[in-house]
Design a protein around this motif. Sequence first.
Motif, PDB file in Angstrom:
ATOM      1  N   THR A  36       0.715  -1.208  -0.005  1.00 30.73           N
ATOM      2  CA  THR A  36       0.029  -0.028   0.004  1.00 30.73           C
ATOM      3  C   THR A  36       0.921   1.214   0.016  1.00 30.73           C
ATOM      4  O   THR A  36       0.911   1.865  -0.971  1.00 30.73           O
ATOM      5  CB  THR A  36      -0.802   0.050   1.156  1.00 30.73           C
ATOM      6  N   VAL A  37       1.646   1.337   1.042  1.00 28.74           N
ATOM      7  CA  VAL A  37       2.631   2.511   1.205  1.00 28.74           C
ATOM      8  C   VAL A  37       3.582   2.082   2.123  1.00 28.74           C
ATOM      9  O   VAL A  37       3.568   0.882   2.705  1.00 28.74           O
ATOM     10  CB  VAL A  37       1.924   3.926   1.921  1.00 28.74           C
ATOM     11  N   TYR A  38       4.827   2.960   2.408  1.00 27.99           N
ATOM     12  CA  TYR A  38       5.802   2.641   3.294  1.00 27.99           C
ATOM     13  C   TYR A  38       5.094   2.697   4.629  1.00 27.99           C
ATOM     14  O   TYR A  38       4.550   3.564   5.102  1.00 27.99           O
ATOM     15  CB  TYR A  38       7.058   3.305   3.277  1.00 27.99           C
ATOM     16  N   GLY A  39       5.621   1.669   5.577  1.00 29.14           N
ATOM     17  CA  GLY A  39       5.328   1.670   7.097  1.00 29.14           C
ATOM     18  C   GLY A  39       6.442   2.198   7.832  1.00 29.14           C
ATOM     19  O   GLY A  39       7.767   1.968   7.486  1.00 29.14           O
ATOM     20  N   LEU A  40       6.361   2.760   9.054  1.00 26.20           N
ATOM     21  CA  LEU A  40       7.330   2.831   9.854  1.00 26.20           C
ATOM     22  C   LEU A  40       7.148   1.962  11.137  1.00 26.20           C
ATOM     23  O   LEU A  40       6.318   2.164  12.181  1.00 26.20           O
ATOM     24  CB  LEU A  40       7.304   4.226  10.424  1.00 26.20           C
ATOM     25  N   ASP A 154       7.372   5.923  -1.833  1.00 27.29           N
ATOM     26  CA  ASP A 154       8.718   5.253  -2.028  1.00 27.29           C
ATOM     27  C   ASP A 154       9.643   5.540  -1.128  1.00 27.29           C
ATOM     28  O   ASP A 154       9.258   6.614  -0.159  1.00 27.29           O
ATOM     29  CB  ASP A 154       9.033   5.710  -3.610  1.00 27.29           C
ATOM     30  N   ALA A 155      10.751   5.115  -0.964  1.00 31.52           N
ATOM     31  CA  ALA A 155      11.820   5.501  -0.103  1.00 31.52           C
ATOM     32  C   ALA A 155      12.325   6.866  -0.013  1.00 31.52           C
ATOM     33  O   ALA A 155      12.532   7.373   0.974  1.00 31.52           O
ATOM     34  CB  ALA A 155      13.124   4.546  -0.259  1.00 31.52           C
ATOM     35  N   ALA A 156      12.313   7.449  -1.113  1.00 28.53           N
ATOM     36  CA  ALA A 156      12.719   8.805  -1.228  1.00 28.53           C
ATOM     37  C   ALA A 156      11.748   9.866  -0.419  1.00 28.53           C
ATOM     38  O   ALA A 156      12.011  10.636   0.057  1.00 28.53           O
ATOM     39  CB  ALA A 156      12.947   9.511  -2.885  1.00 28.53           C
ATOM     40  N   SER A 157      10.528   9.466  -0.485  1.00 30.15           N
ATOM     41  CA  SER A 157       9.392  10.046   0.286  1.00 30.15           C
ATOM     42  C   SER A 157       9.295  10.164   1.771  1.00 30.15           C
ATOM     43  O   SER A 157       9.284  10.931   2.425  1.00 30.15           O
ATOM     44  CB  SER A 157       7.903   9.841  -0.237  1.00 30.15           C
ATOM     45  N   VAL A 158       9.911   8.841   2.150  1.00 33.63           N
ATOM     46  CA  VAL A 158      10.165   8.698   3.513  1.00 33.63           C
ATOM     47  C   VAL A 158      11.285   9.511   3.980  1.00 33.63           C
ATOM     48  O   VAL A 158      11.071   9.946   5.059  1.00 33.63           O
ATOM     49  CB  VAL A 158      10.429   7.161   3.678  1.00 33.63           C
ATOM     50  N   ARG A 159      12.419   9.580   2.935  1.00 33.14           N
ATOM     51  CA  ARG A 159      13.712  10.157   3.530  1.00 33.14           C
ATOM     52  C   ARG A 159      13.180  11.707   3.710  1.00 33.14           C
ATOM     53  O   ARG A 159      13.558  12.442   4.627  1.00 33.14           O
ATOM     54  CB  ARG A 159      14.788   9.898   2.701  1.00 33.14           C
ATOM     55  N   GLU A 160      12.398  12.307   2.920  1.00 37.35           N
ATOM     56  CA  GLU A 160      11.998  13.702   2.866  1.00 37.35           C
ATOM     57  C   GLU A 160      11.446  14.005   3.902  1.00 37.35           C
ATOM     58  O   GLU A 160      11.738  14.992   4.621  1.00 37.35           O
ATOM     59  CB  GLU A 160      10.569  13.969   1.809  1.00 37.35           C
ATOM     60  N   ASP A 161      10.576  13.140   4.701  1.00 34.70           N
ATOM     61  CA  ASP A 161       9.836  13.529   5.876  1.00 34.70           C
ATOM     62  C   ASP A 161      10.577  12.977   7.129  1.00 34.70           C
ATOM     63  O   ASP A 161      10.326  13.524   8.241  1.00 34.70           O
ATOM     64  CB  ASP A 161       8.613  12.321   5.867  1.00 34.70           C
ATOM     65  N   LEU A 162      11.475  11.809   7.231  1.00 35.76           N
ATOM     66  CA  LEU A 162      11.992  11.389   8.474  1.00 35.76           C
ATOM     67  C   LEU A 162      13.437  11.443   8.238  1.00 35.76           C
ATOM     68  O   LEU A 162      14.128  10.784   9.535  1.00 35.76           O
ATOM     69  CB  LEU A 162      11.301  10.071   8.675  1.00 35.76           C
ATOM     70  N   ASP A 163      14.216  11.788   7.660  1.00 39.08           N
ATOM     71  CA  ASP A 163      15.651  11.964   7.422  1.00 39.08           C
ATOM     72  C   ASP A 163      16.032  12.747   8.819  1.00 39.08           C
ATOM     73  O   ASP A 163      15.720  13.516   9.186  1.00 39.08           O
ATOM     74  CB  ASP A 163      16.056  12.886   6.446  1.00 39.08           C
ATOM     75  N   GLY A 164      17.137  11.752   9.469  1.00 38.61           N
ATOM     76  CA  GLY A 164      17.707  12.202  10.803  1.00 38.61           C
ATOM     77  C   GLY A 164      16.645  11.922  11.925  1.00 38.61           C
ATOM     78  O   GLY A 164      17.126  12.224  13.106  1.00 38.61           O
ATOM     79  N   ARG A 165      15.524  11.285  11.801  1.00 42.78           N
ATOM     80  CA  ARG A 165      14.629  11.084  12.674  1.00 42.78           C
ATOM     81  C   ARG A 165      14.614   9.580  13.249  1.00 42.78           C
ATOM     82  O   ARG A 165      13.951   9.030  14.068  1.00 42.78           O
ATOM     83  CB  ARG A 165      13.234  11.624  12.427  1.00 42.78           C
ATOM     84  N   ILE A 166      14.998   8.607  12.166  1.00 40.60           N
ATOM     85  CA  ILE A 166      15.010   7.394  12.301  1.00 40.60           C
ATOM     86  C   ILE A 166      16.230   6.519  11.639  1.00 40.60           C
ATOM     87  O   ILE A 166      17.084   7.153  10.974  1.00 40.60           O
ATOM     88  CB  ILE A 166      13.867   6.829  11.531  1.00 40.60           C
ATOM     89  N   PRO A 167      16.609   5.480  12.452  1.00 42.60           N
ATOM     90  CA  PRO A 167      17.820   4.962  11.964  1.00 42.60           C
ATOM     91  C   PRO A 167      17.841   4.208  10.499  1.00 42.60           C
ATOM     92  O   PRO A 167      18.910   4.278  10.111  1.00 42.60           O
ATOM     93  CB  PRO A 167      18.226   3.828  12.852  1.00 42.60           C
ATOM     94  N   PRO A 174       8.985   1.343  -5.519  1.00 42.22           N
ATOM     95  CA  PRO A 174       7.617   1.896  -5.377  1.00 42.22           C
ATOM     96  C   PRO A 174       6.557   1.193  -4.913  1.00 42.22           C
ATOM     97  O   PRO A 174       6.422  -0.044  -5.099  1.00 42.22           O
ATOM     98  CB  PRO A 174       7.072   2.628  -6.676  1.00 42.22           C
ATOM     99  N   ALA A 175       5.635   1.712  -3.908  1.00 40.86           N
ATOM    100  CA  ALA A 175       4.439   0.912  -3.605  1.00 40.86           C
ATOM    101  C   ALA A 175       3.452   0.607  -4.809  1.00 40.86           C
ATOM    102  O   ALA A 175       3.420   1.544  -5.513  1.00 40.86           O
ATOM    103  CB  ALA A 175       4.029   1.634  -2.542  1.00 40.86           C
ATOM    104  N   GLU A 176       2.893  -0.618  -4.739  1.00 39.10           N
ATOM    105  CA  GLU A 176       2.029  -0.912  -5.994  1.00 39.10           C
ATOM    106  C   GLU A 176       0.574  -0.314  -5.708  1.00 39.10           C
ATOM    107  O   GLU A 176      -0.019   0.078  -6.953  1.00 39.10           O
ATOM    108  CB  GLU A 176       1.953  -2.530  -5.906  1.00 39.10           C
ATOM    109  N   VAL A 177       0.045  -0.200  -4.510  1.00 41.75           N
ATOM    110  CA  VAL A 177      -1.328   0.185  -4.492  1.00 41.75           C
ATOM    111  C   VAL A 177      -1.292   1.731  -4.383  1.00 41.75           C
ATOM    112  O   VAL A 177      -2.142   2.207  -5.084  1.00 41.75           O
ATOM    113  CB  VAL A 177      -2.072  -0.605  -3.272  1.00 41.75           C
TER     114      VAL A 177
END
Length: 338
Positions: A36-40, A154-167, A174-177
């Motif tokens: 669906t989307v990337y999970g944390l 996608d992973a780039a979108s995760v990095r945009e939001d959470l860079d420096g906040r998660i290891p 890319p996510a399929e759905v």
Amino acid sequence: MRTRLLAVTPSSRSRHLEEAVRVLLGGGLVAFPTETVYGLGADATNPRAVGGIFAAKGRPGDNPLIVHVASLEEAQALGAFDDRARALAARFWPGPLTLVVEADPRIPEEVRAGLPSVAIRMPRHLLAQDLIRLAGVPVAAPSANRSGRPSPTDAASVREDLDGRIPLILDGGPAEVGVESTVVDVTGEKVVLLRPGGISSEDLERVCGPLGYPQGEDLLRRSPGTRHRHYAPGVPLWLWDGGDVPEEIRILEREGVPWGYVGVLPPPANPAWELRGGTFEEYAALLFRALRRLEQQGARGILAEWPRGKAGIARALRDRLSRASGGREPLVNEPERC
Ligand code: TXA
Ligand code: MG
């Protein structure tokens, strides 16, 4: 904190999975792909680790998390599955369906936000399945975005939001759905739709009969997540149902201000950027990424096609679009006939 992004390839897969398991079992957070989307993700049995999710996302503590499992047995150890829940799981798992069931009281309060129920999902993305199975624990995971931002596909979108906040971010492409799972509540007399998503209402109703579609306060009470603002891009989003060109777009065009378009139909007027899918499924798969990219490219407004019908994935598209465009009462859960 430095955020490492590990690109998963056939040759790096087992090494990167091992690393991700090490981080999870050490109480750390790992962003990972699902269909669906990337999970944390965090170890759902570790309240401190789960607390880290809320901190990293800036998520309100009253919004419970989905627990991800790799098997039906694991799911049944976490909550009470009646015949309807078992039938839905048998038909749609692994896949984009989340079942809210009565929780085993041993599930940490932090995961459930104090509710007596728990949301459970078995994803069908193989990397997600392997991560959960190898970790040997259920994995609590909301979408891996900063709270209020569009979900990352996608992973780039995760990095945009959470860079420096998660290891750690596992990059599995890319996510399929492209929209989140469908959430249904199976704790009451009727199976109730809390969030439209990757599995359509029509498909669900073929298995469990007519769904309940709670509205307004009833929905807010049942589904804490709907209280909070969601999916918003940083520029205005307008909806277009294929009719006349919206007034806002006329104004932008007159002033020569660049705007972006996303949808299936050819755009009205002349956007500076357009992202189109050939079907509503393809539109859903690109919507969240489009909102992020159009804003980054400098669009001062985004026009998105509003699907006229609500069959199939269109119901989820309408839900996400109406919430992302803000400004008016969200049509979170449209009744069958309206
Ligand atoms: O596709 C998905 O569902 C993604 C991937 C990562 O699995 N996850 C996701 O999680 O979208 P999140 O946290 O962004 O959305 C979870 C939704 C929220 O609306 C939350 O309120 C609802 O599920 N939820 C969780 N537990 C619940 C419960 N016990 N009762 C009612 N709603 C619940
Ligand atoms: Mg979310």
